[in-house]
Design a protein around this motif. Structure first.
Motif, PDB file in Angstrom:
ATOM      1  N   UNK A  55      10.514   7.887  10.864  1.00  0.00           N
ATOM      2  CA  UNK A  55      11.673   7.521  10.370  1.00  0.00           C
ATOM      3  C   UNK A  55      12.158   7.112  11.842  1.00  0.00           C
ATOM      4  N   UNK A  56      12.774   7.215  13.046  1.00  0.00           N
ATOM      5  CA  UNK A  56      12.745   5.985  14.018  1.00  0.00           C
ATOM      6  C   UNK A  56      12.392   4.777  14.282  1.00  0.00           C
ATOM      7  N   UNK A  57      10.717   5.017  13.941  1.00  0.00           N
ATOM      8  CA  UNK A  57       9.460   4.054  14.902  1.00  0.00           C
ATOM      9  C   UNK A  57       9.835   2.841  12.936  1.00  0.00           C
ATOM     10  N   UNK A  58      10.078   3.349  11.969  1.00  0.00           N
ATOM     11  CA  UNK A  58      10.274   2.586  11.288  1.00  0.00           C
ATOM     12  C   UNK A  58      11.823   1.861  10.891  1.00  0.00           C
ATOM     13  N   UNK A  59      12.866   2.365  11.309  1.00  0.00           N
ATOM     14  CA  UNK A  59      13.943   2.380  11.335  1.00  0.00           C
ATOM     15  C   UNK A  59      14.324   1.226  12.420  1.00  0.00           C
ATOM     16  N   UNK A  60      13.094   1.997  13.635  1.00  0.00           N
ATOM     17  CA  UNK A  60      13.796   0.374  14.983  1.00  0.00           C
ATOM     18  C   UNK A  60      13.092  -0.551  14.398  1.00  0.00           C
ATOM     19  N   UNK A  61      11.531  -0.716  13.963  1.00  0.00           N
ATOM     20  CA  UNK A  61      11.534  -1.739  13.115  1.00  0.00           C
ATOM     21  C   UNK A  61      11.806  -2.448  12.238  1.00  0.00           C
ATOM     22  N   UNK A  87       5.282  -8.640   9.921  1.00  0.00           N
ATOM     23  CA  UNK A  87       5.394  -7.465   9.807  1.00  0.00           C
ATOM     24  C   UNK A  87       6.091  -6.079   8.528  1.00  0.00           C
ATOM     25  N   UNK A  88       7.020  -7.590   7.228  1.00  0.00           N
ATOM     26  CA  UNK A  88       7.234  -6.910   6.335  1.00  0.00           C
ATOM     27  C   UNK A  88       6.175  -6.566   5.186  1.00  0.00           C
ATOM     28  N   UNK A  89       5.042  -7.216   5.340  1.00  0.00           N
ATOM     29  CA  UNK A  89       4.551  -6.723   4.832  1.00  0.00           C
ATOM     30  C   UNK A  89       3.780  -5.519   5.102  1.00  0.00           C
ATOM     31  N   UNK A  90       3.531  -4.986   5.923  1.00  0.00           N
ATOM     32  CA  UNK A  90       2.755  -3.657   6.348  1.00  0.00           C
ATOM     33  C   UNK A  90       3.762  -2.303   6.500  1.00  0.00           C
ATOM     34  N   UNK A  91       5.164  -2.721   7.052  1.00  0.00           N
ATOM     35  CA  UNK A  91       6.374  -2.073   7.001  1.00  0.00           C
ATOM     36  C   UNK A  91       6.156  -1.039   5.585  1.00  0.00           C
ATOM     37  N   UNK A  92       6.468  -3.164   4.270  1.00  0.00           N
ATOM     38  CA  UNK A  92       5.849  -2.151   2.309  1.00  0.00           C
ATOM     39  C   UNK A  92       4.591  -1.389   2.380  1.00  0.00           C
ATOM     40  N   UNK A  93       3.660  -1.906   2.780  1.00  0.00           N
ATOM     41  CA  UNK A  93       2.395  -1.006   2.388  1.00  0.00           C
ATOM     42  C   UNK A  93       2.601   0.510   3.008  1.00  0.00           C
ATOM     43  N   UNK A  94       3.044   0.801   4.521  1.00  0.00           N
ATOM     44  CA  UNK A  94       3.628   2.166   4.868  1.00  0.00           C
ATOM     45  C   UNK A  94       4.561   3.020   4.067  1.00  0.00           C
ATOM     46  N   UNK A 225       9.853  -7.064  -0.884  1.00  0.00           N
ATOM     47  CA  UNK A 225       9.114  -7.770  -1.360  1.00  0.00           C
ATOM     48  C   UNK A 225      10.010  -8.846  -1.807  1.00  0.00           C
ATOM     49  N   UNK A 226      11.379  -9.194  -2.232  1.00  0.00           N
ATOM     50  CA  UNK A 226      12.260 -10.767  -3.078  1.00  0.00           C
ATOM     51  C   UNK A 226      12.370 -11.214  -0.634  1.00  0.00           C
ATOM     52  N   UNK A 227      12.242 -10.451   0.225  1.00  0.00           N
ATOM     53  CA  UNK A 227      12.720 -11.269   1.288  1.00  0.00           C
ATOM     54  C   UNK A 227      11.627 -11.944   1.827  1.00  0.00           C
ATOM     55  N   UNK A 228      10.613 -11.461   1.441  1.00  0.00           N
ATOM     56  CA  UNK A 228       9.013 -11.950   1.944  1.00  0.00           C
ATOM     57  C   UNK A 228       8.584 -13.686   0.833  1.00  0.00           C
ATOM     58  N   UNK A 229       8.883 -13.073  -0.185  1.00  0.00           N
ATOM     59  CA  UNK A 229       9.085 -14.416  -1.653  1.00  0.00           C
ATOM     60  C   UNK A 229       9.524 -15.296  -0.374  1.00  0.00           C
TER      61      UNK A 229
END
Length: 239
Positions: A55-61, A87-94, A225-229
């Motif tokens: 959670x801390x890692x994802x929040x920081x990213x 980066x957003x795509x990787x976080x999205x998949x995670x 997803x919206x941000x990536x688009x």
């Protein structure tokens, strides 16, 4: 404008997730603190304990990419926008994978916690009352969640604390406060108090929060997803 809105949401979501991770880490005297001190814990429990670091890692990213996306939109930098998208795509998949794991783990929680029963009770009988760290963790957990032992008060039988009182007393949280007249919890009062074990409290905690956390993760994923688009539209429009 839309890019700023989406990235603002991502930035705030990152701050919230980071805050939850820090709070869980600071709250190490909770039920998960007990499981972290148990030998031979199932791998599923170990992953649950380490979720605070995730959670801390994802929040920081998320904080970083929210800032990166805003800068890329302002400066109209293709490099920054493409980095943001990746980066957003990787976080999205995670996040999607994590949400699926939470749904699956919710159904396995009872089985995993039951597998821990022997090890936890053994550690109580061996160290409660003689090991200061373990005793403090148990006392803090039982006081916070209003529970007694792992399953019930009998888990403390033959522990150093129990033997020191000649088998007449249990931890005070094992007795209903309205039934005791002193600071000690007598065996006969513990028997009639029927205080729930911490096992049931932990199971309830997992079941109550797993769906909520997974739903929030999927909600953030929709924003991503919206941000990536939008980032790709800006990327194509930059000359």
């Amino acid at each position: 404008m839309m890019m700023f809105i989406f990235n603002g949401c991502i930035f705030l979501a990152g701050a919230a997730i980071l805050g939850v991770g820090v709070w869980l880490k600071v709250d190490s005297g909770s039920l998960l603190g007990i499981l972290d001190n148990v030998d031979n814990a199932p791998s599923g429990i170990s992953q649950l304990i380490n979720v605070t670091y995730l959670l801390m890692a994802v929040g920081g990213v998320l904080l970083v990419i929210g800032f990166l996306g805003c800068c890329g939109a302002i400066k109209e930098s293709k490099c920054m926008l493409l980095t943001f998208f990746s980066i957003v795509l990787i976080i999205f998949l995670i996040e999607v994978a994590g949400a699926i794991v939470l749904f699956v783990f919710q159904g396995l929680a009872d089985e995993l916690l039951s597998d821990l029963e022997h090890e936890v009770i053994l550690s109580i009988k061996k160290d409660y009352g003689s090991s200061e760290p373990l005793t403090s963790i148990w006392n803090g957990t039982m006081d916070e969640f209003k529970c007694c032992g792992y399953r019930n008060y009998t888990d403390f039988d033959n522990s150093p604390f129990y033997n020191e009182g000649n088998g007449k007393f249990y931890p005070t949280t094992c007795c209903n406060a309205t039934l005791i007249t002193s600071d000690e919890c007598a065996a006969e009062i513990a028997e009639v108090s029927m205080i729930d074990g911490c096992y049931f409290k932990l199971l309830q905690l997992i079941e109550d929060n797993a769906v909520i956390v997974a739903a929030v993760a999927l909600g953030i994923a929709a924003i991503e997803i919206a941000a990536m688009v939008v980032s790709m539209i800006l990327y194509k429009n930059i000359k």
